[in-house]
Design a protein around this motif. Structure first.
Motif, PDB file in Angstrom:
ATOM      1  N   ALA A  50       0.821  -1.210   0.000  1.00 11.38           N
ATOM      2  CA  ALA A  50       0.000   0.000   0.000  1.00 11.38           C
ATOM      3  C   ALA A  50       0.859   1.266   0.000  1.00 11.38           C
ATOM      4  O   ALA A  50       0.579   2.213  -0.735  1.00 11.38           O
ATOM      5  CB  ALA A  50      -0.953  -0.002   1.188  1.00 11.38           C
ATOM      6  N   ALA A  51       1.913   1.291   0.798  1.00 11.13           N
ATOM      7  CA  ALA A  51       2.763   2.488   0.886  1.00 11.13           C
ATOM      8  C   ALA A  51       3.443   2.778  -0.447  1.00 11.13           C
ATOM      9  O   ALA A  51       3.574   3.943  -0.839  1.00 11.13           O
ATOM     10  CB  ALA A  51       3.805   2.316   1.989  1.00 11.13           C
ATOM     11  N   ASN A  52       3.826   1.732  -1.155  1.00  7.45           N
ATOM     12  CA  ASN A  52       4.471   1.919  -2.462  1.00  7.45           C
ATOM     13  C   ASN A  52       3.508   2.566  -3.456  1.00  7.45           C
ATOM     14  O   ASN A  52       3.889   3.488  -4.193  1.00  7.45           O
ATOM     15  CB  ASN A  52       4.948   0.576  -3.025  1.00  7.45           C
ATOM     16  CG  ASN A  52       6.017  -0.057  -2.175  1.00  7.45           C
ATOM     17  OD1 ASN A  52       6.682   0.609  -1.398  1.00  7.45           O
ATOM     18  ND2 ASN A  52       6.174  -1.356  -2.314  1.00  7.45           N
ATOM     19  N   ILE A  53       2.277   2.100  -3.474  1.00  6.90           N
ATOM     20  CA  ILE A  53       1.287   2.644  -4.404  1.00  6.90           C
ATOM     21  C   ILE A  53       0.915   4.064  -3.986  1.00  6.90           C
ATOM     22  O   ILE A  53       0.773   4.947  -4.842  1.00  6.90           O
ATOM     23  CB  ILE A  53       0.038   1.745  -4.478  1.00  6.90           C
ATOM     24  CG1 ILE A  53       0.407   0.339  -4.942  1.00  6.90           C
ATOM     25  CG2 ILE A  53      -1.018   2.364  -5.387  1.00  6.90           C
ATOM     26  CD1 ILE A  53       1.043   0.264  -6.314  1.00  6.90           C
ATOM     27  N   GLU A  54       0.797   4.306  -2.697  1.00  6.72           N
ATOM     28  CA  GLU A  54       0.506   5.657  -2.216  1.00  6.72           C
ATOM     29  C   GLU A  54       1.598   6.632  -2.672  1.00  6.72           C
ATOM     30  O   GLU A  54       1.302   7.757  -3.083  1.00  6.72           O
ATOM     31  CB  GLU A  54       0.399   5.683  -0.693  1.00  6.72           C
ATOM     32  CG  GLU A  54      -0.929   5.198  -0.168  1.00  6.72           C
ATOM     33  CD  GLU A  54      -1.015   5.316   1.339  1.00  6.72           C
ATOM     34  OE1 GLU A  54      -0.693   6.389   1.888  1.00  6.72           O
ATOM     35  OE2 GLU A  54      -1.410   4.326   1.962  1.00  6.72           O
ATOM     36  N   ALA A  55       2.844   6.216  -2.575  1.00  8.88           N
ATOM     37  CA  ALA A  55       3.956   7.072  -2.997  1.00  8.88           C
ATOM     38  C   ALA A  55       3.866   7.380  -4.493  1.00  8.88           C
ATOM     39  O   ALA A  55       4.083   8.518  -4.911  1.00  8.88           O
ATOM     40  CB  ALA A  55       5.291   6.409  -2.663  1.00  8.88           C
ATOM     41  N   LEU A  56       3.524   6.382  -5.292  1.00 11.10           N
ATOM     42  CA  LEU A  56       3.365   6.602  -6.734  1.00 11.10           C
ATOM     43  C   LEU A  56       2.220   7.564  -7.025  1.00 11.10           C
ATOM     44  O   LEU A  56       2.334   8.442  -7.885  1.00 11.10           O
ATOM     45  CB  LEU A  56       3.104   5.280  -7.450  1.00 11.10           C
ATOM     46  CG  LEU A  56       4.290   4.329  -7.558  1.00 11.10           C
ATOM     47  CD1 LEU A  56       3.833   2.991  -8.137  1.00 11.10           C
ATOM     48  CD2 LEU A  56       5.386   4.934  -8.414  1.00 11.10           C
ATOM     49  N   MET A  57       1.121   7.408  -6.316  1.00 10.90           N
ATOM     50  CA  MET A  57      -0.022   8.295  -6.514  1.00 10.90           C
ATOM     51  C   MET A  57       0.349   9.731  -6.145  1.00 10.90           C
ATOM     52  O   MET A  57      -0.025  10.675  -6.853  1.00 10.90           O
ATOM     53  CB  MET A  57      -1.213   7.817  -5.682  1.00 10.90           C
ATOM     54  CG  MET A  57      -1.832   6.536  -6.219  1.00 10.90           C
ATOM     55  SD  MET A  57      -3.098   5.810  -5.151  1.00 10.90           S
ATOM     56  CE  MET A  57      -4.241   7.141  -4.941  1.00 10.90           C
ATOM     57  N   THR A  58       1.098   9.888  -5.076  1.00  6.18           N
ATOM     58  CA  THR A  58       1.527  11.226  -4.655  1.00  6.18           C
ATOM     59  C   THR A  58       2.437  11.849  -5.703  1.00  6.18           C
ATOM     60  O   THR A  58       2.263  13.008  -6.090  1.00  6.18           O
ATOM     61  CB  THR A  58       2.239  11.155  -3.295  1.00  6.18           C
ATOM     62  OG1 THR A  58       1.317  10.648  -2.325  1.00  6.18           O
ATOM     63  CG2 THR A  58       2.749  12.508  -2.860  1.00  6.18           C
ATOM     64  N   ARG A  59       3.405  11.088  -6.175  1.00 11.47           N
ATOM     65  CA  ARG A  59       4.338  11.618  -7.176  1.00 11.47           C
ATOM     66  C   ARG A  59       3.645  11.930  -8.491  1.00 11.47           C
ATOM     67  O   ARG A  59       3.935  12.934  -9.138  1.00 11.47           O
ATOM     68  CB  ARG A  59       5.490  10.634  -7.372  1.00 11.47           C
ATOM     69  CG  ARG A  59       6.387  10.631  -6.128  1.00 11.47           C
ATOM     70  CD  ARG A  59       7.384   9.523  -6.050  1.00 11.47           C
ATOM     71  NE  ARG A  59       8.193   9.316  -7.213  1.00 11.47           N
ATOM     72  CZ  ARG A  59       8.867   8.196  -7.439  1.00 11.47           C
ATOM     73  NH1 ARG A  59       8.822   7.208  -6.561  1.00 11.47           N
ATOM     74  NH2 ARG A  59       9.601   8.058  -8.513  1.00 11.47           N
ATOM     75  N   GLN A  60       2.700  11.078  -8.887  1.00 14.89           N
ATOM     76  CA  GLN A  60       1.951  11.336 -10.120  1.00 14.89           C
ATOM     77  C   GLN A  60       1.116  12.601  -9.955  1.00 14.89           C
ATOM     78  O   GLN A  60       1.027  13.420 -10.863  1.00 14.89           O
ATOM     79  CB  GLN A  60       1.049  10.144 -10.460  1.00 14.89           C
ATOM     80  CG  GLN A  60       0.286  10.299 -11.751  1.00 14.89           C
ATOM     81  CD  GLN A  60       1.161  10.215 -12.992  1.00 14.89           C
ATOM     82  OE1 GLN A  60       2.176   9.537 -13.011  1.00 14.89           O
ATOM     83  NE2 GLN A  60       0.769  10.898 -14.034  1.00 14.89           N
ATOM     84  N   GLY A  61       0.520  12.790  -8.781  1.00 16.19           N
ATOM     85  CA  GLY A  61      -0.249  14.007  -8.511  1.00 16.19           C
ATOM     86  C   GLY A  61       0.635  15.246  -8.541  1.00 16.19           C
ATOM     87  O   GLY A  61       0.234  16.303  -9.047  1.00 16.19           O
ATOM     88  N   GLU A  62       1.850  15.134  -8.001  1.00 13.27           N
ATOM     89  CA  GLU A  62       2.793  16.257  -8.026  1.00 13.27           C
ATOM     90  C   GLU A  62       3.182  16.607  -9.465  1.00 13.27           C
ATOM     91  O   GLU A  62       3.305  17.791  -9.812  1.00 13.27           O
ATOM     92  CB  GLU A  62       4.035  15.929  -7.201  1.00 13.27           C
ATOM     93  CG  GLU A  62       3.764  15.879  -5.704  1.00 13.27           C
ATOM     94  CD  GLU A  62       4.911  15.289  -4.903  1.00 13.27           C
ATOM     95  OE1 GLU A  62       5.861  14.723  -5.494  1.00 13.27           O
ATOM     96  OE2 GLU A  62       4.845  15.382  -3.667  1.00 13.27           O
ATOM     97  N   LEU A  63       3.391  15.588 -10.295  1.00 13.33           N
ATOM     98  CA  LEU A  63       3.694  15.834 -11.706  1.00 13.33           C
ATOM     99  C   LEU A  63       2.532  16.561 -12.372  1.00 13.33           C
ATOM    100  O   LEU A  63       2.737  17.537 -13.100  1.00 13.33           O
ATOM    101  CB  LEU A  63       3.980  14.519 -12.444  1.00 13.33           C
ATOM    102  CG  LEU A  63       4.130  14.649 -13.965  1.00 13.33           C
ATOM    103  CD1 LEU A  63       5.317  15.514 -14.338  1.00 13.33           C
ATOM    104  CD2 LEU A  63       4.231  13.281 -14.606  1.00 13.33           C
ATOM    105  N   HIS A  64       1.325  16.111 -12.100  1.00 12.48           N
ATOM    106  CA  HIS A  64       0.149  16.755 -12.681  1.00 12.48           C
ATOM    107  C   HIS A  64       0.074  18.229 -12.264  1.00 12.48           C
ATOM    108  O   HIS A  64      -0.167  19.105 -13.090  1.00 12.48           O
ATOM    109  CB  HIS A  64      -1.116  16.001 -12.271  1.00 12.48           C
ATOM    110  CG  HIS A  64      -2.354  16.505 -12.936  1.00 12.48           C
ATOM    111  ND1 HIS A  64      -2.660  16.226 -14.241  1.00 12.48           N
ATOM    112  CD2 HIS A  64      -3.346  17.296 -12.472  1.00 12.48           C
ATOM    113  CE1 HIS A  64      -3.789  16.824 -14.557  1.00 12.48           C
ATOM    114  NE2 HIS A  64      -4.227  17.475 -13.504  1.00 12.48           N
ATOM    115  N   ASP A  65       0.323  18.508 -10.986  1.00  8.54           N
ATOM    116  CA  ASP A  65       0.301  19.891 -10.491  1.00  8.54           C
ATOM    117  C   ASP A  65       1.395  20.733 -11.154  1.00  8.54           C
ATOM    118  O   ASP A  65       1.169  21.893 -11.515  1.00  8.54           O
ATOM    119  CB  ASP A  65       0.475  19.927  -8.971  1.00  8.54           C
ATOM    120  CG  ASP A  65      -0.718  19.344  -8.229  1.00  8.54           C
ATOM    121  OD1 ASP A  65      -1.800  19.170  -8.838  1.00  8.54           O
ATOM    122  OD2 ASP A  65      -0.569  19.048  -7.026  1.00  8.54           O
TER     123      ASP A  65
END
Length: 95
Positions: A50-65
């Motif tokens: 779960a933590a690995n996927i959460e980190a990916l989601m956060t980084r993808q969101g940061e890229l989008h921003d």
């Protein structure tokens, strides 16, 4: 038109178009990853992923921003470059 003959206005517009395409795919990726997360959240936690996927989601969101911020900046630049591009194409100003 080759890259050597493009005006700054045209180059900025080309870059802006590519960033908008990247934003589109970024948004779709975030939505798909979130959907997967919601479907498999419990299983991922059990597998300690779960933590690995959460980190990916956060980084993808940061890229989008970051894409959103750069698109906004380039859209402002396009507005600044537009009159200069039209003036150059017309051979000068009209009196």
């Amino acid at each position: 038109m080759s890259a050597d003959t493009k005006t700054p206005f045209e180059r900025v517009n080309d870059t802006l178009a590519q960033l908008k395409e990247m934003r589109h795919y970024s948004k779709n990726n975030v939505e798909r990853l979130t959907a997967q997360w919601l479907l498999f959240d419990g299983e991922l936690k059990k597998l300690k992923q779960a933590a690995n996927i959460e980190a990916l989601m956060t980084r993808q969101g940061e890229l989008h921003d970051a894409l959103e911020a750069e698109i906004s900046a380039l859209e402002e630049l396009v507005v600044q470059l537009q009159p200069a591009a039209e003036e150059d194409a017309g051979g000068g100003t009209v009196h």
